[in-house]
Design an enzyme around this catalytic site. Structure first.
Site, mmCIF file in Angstrom:
data_model
loop_
_atom_site.group_PDB
_atom_site.id
_atom_site.type_symbol
_atom_site.label_atom_id
_atom_site.label_comp_id
_atom_site.label_asym_id
_atom_site.label_seq_id
_atom_site.Cartn_x
_atom_site.Cartn_y
_atom_site.Cartn_z
ATOM 1 N N GLY A 23 15.964 117.059 130.793
ATOM 2 C CA GLY A 23 16.742 116.300 129.832
ATOM 3 C C GLY A 23 15.859 115.506 128.899
ATOM 4 O O GLY A 23 14.837 115.969 128.424
ATOM 5 N N GLY A 24 16.279 114.260 128.600
ATOM 6 C CA GLY A 24 15.533 113.433 127.670
ATOM 7 C C GLY A 24 14.258 112.878 128.254
ATOM 8 O O GLY A 24 13.381 112.421 127.520
ATOM 9 N N PHE A 25 14.120 112.900 129.576
ATOM 10 C CA PHE A 25 12.940 112.297 130.196
ATOM 11 C C PHE A 25 11.703 113.157 130.003
ATOM 12 O O PHE A 25 10.655 112.672 129.604
ATOM 13 C CB PHE A 25 13.189 112.066 131.683
ATOM 14 C CG PHE A 25 12.112 111.255 132.349
ATOM 15 C CD1 PHE A 25 12.219 109.867 132.408
ATOM 16 C CD2 PHE A 25 10.995 111.864 132.897
ATOM 17 C CE1 PHE A 25 11.222 109.108 133.008
ATOM 18 C CE2 PHE A 25 9.995 111.108 133.500
ATOM 19 C CZ PHE A 25 10.111 109.729 133.551
ATOM 20 N N LYS A 27 9.571 116.980 131.556
ATOM 21 C CA LYS A 27 9.525 118.198 132.361
ATOM 22 C C LYS A 27 9.160 117.892 133.803
ATOM 23 O O LYS A 27 8.575 116.863 134.114
ATOM 24 C CB LYS A 27 8.510 119.186 131.776
ATOM 25 C CG LYS A 27 8.943 119.808 130.448
ATOM 26 C CD LYS A 27 7.948 120.853 130.001
ATOM 27 C CE LYS A 27 8.397 121.516 128.697
ATOM 28 N NZ LYS A 27 9.625 122.312 128.874
ATOM 29 N N ASP A 135 26.935 110.418 138.399
ATOM 30 C CA ASP A 135 26.848 111.783 137.879
ATOM 31 C C ASP A 135 26.231 112.763 138.867
ATOM 32 O O ASP A 135 25.218 113.403 138.589
ATOM 33 C CB ASP A 135 26.059 111.787 136.564
ATOM 34 C CG ASP A 135 26.180 113.120 135.832
ATOM 35 O OD1 ASP A 135 27.226 113.769 135.983
ATOM 36 O OD2 ASP A 135 25.235 113.495 135.125
#
Length: 265
Positions: A23-25, A27, A135
């Site tokens: 996601g945005g963080f 790999k 989530d």
């Protein structure tokens, strides 16, 4: 937990291989430490301004929490604008890849129940510790070499006195736009099927004829209760755990009849 302050030394200890985007963080990489320990390394994108708060939350939570059904944080690095988290290595990846979207062997009903039990145990521990893991999806449930399920990714977790336990693990995406309207939303389809006594119609085709009706019925009843609109009408995670364990016990005559075919390993 180790704090790796020498980034160069850390990277030299790791055989880096990109596993997947996170996601945005950033790999996730697989690696091996000097002592031979296999690890998974989550590295924030250098160009990203996101993820700092999640990074700190993850460290704070996993510094306090230890449980067999939570992925363990081995250490981290915060140096020269590098944010790296190092976890125990989970040999069989995430649950999502085993349920859909890959050529991996289909999982048995017993395996799926065991995974649900592991997830419920991990979440029950979190809830009794006053933490909410937000989530929960099949993508952040990881499986070790023995297919033991562990809950991962605590960056958006929080503490609270109110618990929302609405998530259900199943062998298809929660929303699939390619399906007919009545099947598009998994939760709604499952609830309507359960109410109409047709829950067997929505199960994975690979499981047809391999599930005892009473085991499926108990599981379906539990899932529908978890999807109640009002939080006060939903069961606690302890009750969910008991119900899924009971569903597995109802399947045991099948396991005893053919232990090799229905092995949970």
């Amino acid at each position: 937990m180790y704090v790796y302050r020498k980034l160069r030394l850390l990277l030299l200890q790791l055989f880096k291989k990109a596993a997947n985007d996170y996601g945005g963080f950033g790999k996730v990489y697989s690696g091996v430490l000097c002592d031979g320990t296999k690890v998974a390394l989550k590295r924030r994108k250098l160009e990203s301004s996101q993820g700092i708060e999640e990074f700190q939350t993850e460290i704070e939570m996993l510094s306090q929490l230890r449980h067999p059904y939570l992925v363990s944080l081995i250490g981290y690095c915060d140096e020269n604008n590098e944010l790296i988290l190092i976890y125990e290595y989970m040999e069989n990846g995430n649950l999502s890849s085993h349920l859909y979207g890959s050529d991996l062997p289909s999982m048995s009903w017993e395996q799926r129940l065991e995974i649900c039990i592991g997830v419920a145990r991990g979440l029950h521990y979190l809830h009794t510790s006053r933490f909410i893991r937000c989530d929960v999806t099949s993508a952040n449930i990881l499986l070790d070499e023995n297919f033991v399920a562990k809950v991962a990714d605590f960056g958006i977790s929080k503490t609270s006195t109110e618990f929302d336990e609405t998530h259900l693990v199943c062998a298809r995406p929660a929303v699939d736009q390619s399906l007919p309207r009545e099947q598009l939303n998994l939760a709604e389809w499952a609830m309507n099927s359960q109410k109409g006594g047709q829950l067997k119609k929505i199960i994975d085709p690979n499981l047809v004829g391999k599930i005892r009706p009473d085991s499926l019925r108990k599981f379906g009843e539990t899932a529908v209760k978890c999807l109640a609109d009002s939080g006060v009408d939903r069961p606690s995670m302890g009750e969910v755990l008991w119900s899924v364990e009971y569903a597995l016990r109802l399947q045991e005559p099948v396991i005893q009849h053919n232990p090799e075919e229905n092995s949970t390993n």
